[in-house]
Design an enzyme around this catalytic site. Sequence first.
Site, PDB file in Angstrom:
ATOM      1  N   HIS A   1      58.148  35.330  38.783  1.00 18.41           N
ATOM      2  CA  HIS A   1      56.717  35.656  38.874  1.00 18.41           C
ATOM      3  C   HIS A   1      55.890  34.358  38.859  1.00 18.41           C
ATOM      4  CE1 HIS A   1      57.867  39.697  36.870  1.00 18.41           C
ATOM      5  NE2 HIS A   1      57.535  39.961  38.124  1.00 18.41           N
TER       6      HIS A   1
ATOM      7  N   LYS B   1      55.698  54.889  32.446  1.00 21.05           N
ATOM      8  CA  LYS B   1      56.799  54.005  32.052  1.00 21.05           C
ATOM      9  C   LYS B   1      56.776  53.769  30.555  1.00 21.05           C
ATOM     10  CE  LYS B   1      57.921  51.238  36.102  1.00 21.05           C
ATOM     11  NZ  LYS B   1      57.964  49.875  36.637  1.00 21.05           N
TER      12      LYS B   1
ATOM     13  N   ARG C   1      62.177  38.998  47.400  1.00 20.24           N
ATOM     14  CA  ARG C   1      63.282  38.127  46.993  1.00 20.24           C
ATOM     15  C   ARG C   1      64.443  38.193  47.964  1.00 20.24           C
ATOM     16  NH1 ARG C   1      63.381  41.215  41.453  1.00 20.24           N
ATOM     17  NH2 ARG C   1      63.105  42.779  43.082  1.00 20.24           N
TER      18      ARG C   1
ATOM     19  N   SER D   1      62.639  41.576  36.182  1.00 23.29           N
ATOM     20  CA  SER D   1      62.300  41.885  34.784  1.00 23.29           C
ATOM     21  C   SER D   1      63.321  42.856  34.198  1.00 23.29           C
ATOM     22  CB  SER D   1      60.916  42.519  34.703  1.00 23.29           C
ATOM     23  OG  SER D   1      59.944  41.637  35.158  1.00 23.29           O
TER      24      SER D   1
HETATM   25  O1  PNS Z   1      56.183  44.968  39.376  1.00 21.43           O
HETATM   26  P1  PNS Z   1      56.310  46.266  40.103  1.00 21.43           P
HETATM   27  O2  PNS Z   1      56.683  47.371  39.132  1.00 21.43           O
HETATM   28  O3  PNS Z   1      57.234  46.179  41.282  1.00 21.43           O
HETATM   29  O4  PNS Z   1      54.840  46.618  40.694  1.00 21.43           O
HETATM   30  C1  PNS Z   1      54.609  47.810  41.410  1.00 21.43           C
HETATM   31  C2  PNS Z   1      53.115  48.029  41.614  1.00 21.43           C
HETATM   32  C3  PNS Z   1      52.367  47.936  40.323  1.00 21.43           C
HETATM   33  C4  PNS Z   1      52.562  46.967  42.568  1.00 21.43           C
HETATM   34  C5  PNS Z   1      52.948  49.439  42.263  1.00 21.43           C
HETATM   35  O5  PNS Z   1      53.640  50.375  41.512  1.00 21.43           O
HETATM   36  C6  PNS Z   1      51.485  49.869  42.353  1.00 21.43           C
HETATM   37  O6  PNS Z   1      50.738  49.357  43.164  1.00 21.43           O
HETATM   38  N1  PNS Z   1      51.081  50.827  41.476  1.00 21.43           N
HETATM   39  C7  PNS Z   1      49.711  51.276  41.354  1.00 21.43           C
HETATM   40  C8  PNS Z   1      49.529  52.697  41.902  1.00 21.43           C
HETATM   41  C9  PNS Z   1      49.397  52.654  43.408  1.00 21.43           C
HETATM   42  O7  PNS Z   1      48.526  52.021  43.978  1.00 21.43           O
HETATM   43  N2  PNS Z   1      50.321  53.365  44.070  1.00 21.43           N
HETATM   44  C10 PNS Z   1      50.405  53.397  45.518  1.00 21.43           C
HETATM   45  C11 PNS Z   1      51.193  52.214  46.016  1.00 21.43           C
HETATM   46  S1  PNS Z   1      51.444  52.320  47.722  1.00 21.43           S
END
Ligand code: PNS
Length: 188
Positions: A19, A43, A92, A130
């Site tokens: 990150h 979560k 990645r 993570s």
């Molecule tokens: O670190 P992560 O868990 O891969 O991040 C995922 C994240 C937070 C970017 C994604 O889950 C997200 O954008 N969540 C917010 C809800 C949302 O906008 N959902 C639609 C995504 S297309």
Amino acid sequence: MKRIKAIYPGSFDPPTNGHLDLIERGSKIFDELVVAILRNPEKDPLFSLADRRKMLEAMTSGFDNVSVDTFDGLTVDYALRVEARAILRGIRAISDYEYELQMALMNRKLQPGLETVFMMPAEKYSYLSSRLVREVAQLGGSIECLVPDLVEQKVREKIDVAHKFANREQSASKTPSEGKSKFRKKKL
Ligand code: PNS
């Protein structure tokens, strides 16, 4: 000239060197970068939102154009609220691509004016996540060089507390006769 502000959304549970690598790269191409931690009630995170925020703030204190924030709801709505024009995400390996592409296209459908920008972290972090950091640490492996020192210490503290708690629960759930028989055996 227009200044370009981007958000870097994620769970960051915990934040890793991968990150940090991406934050550094993002800070070089965007005028402003907001690391946005998702508050996800579904979560069950290892770290509270406040802890993650503190860790990320400490990790990014050396970057003048990087700030840390939390959000809930849709990422695109948050981006609009803070007047960001781009969403930064890391890729990645090719296995990340499918999910990231799906998210990027859904975000574009929701908010066509917002661009998703993908960046690749250094190859040495290509296997790092993570989830794996949590798993390795929980099973007693070393997470040195995978996360910043301050995060490593926090993860250790968290896991020590969890182990102590689990041991106490285990002792409390033993029946009194189990305890006594052990005592008797020792005296013989
Ligand atoms: O670190 P992560 O868990 O891969 O991040 C995922 C994240 C937070 C970017 C994604 O889950 C997200 O954008 N969540 C917010 C809800 C949302 O906008 N959902 C639609 C995504 S297309």
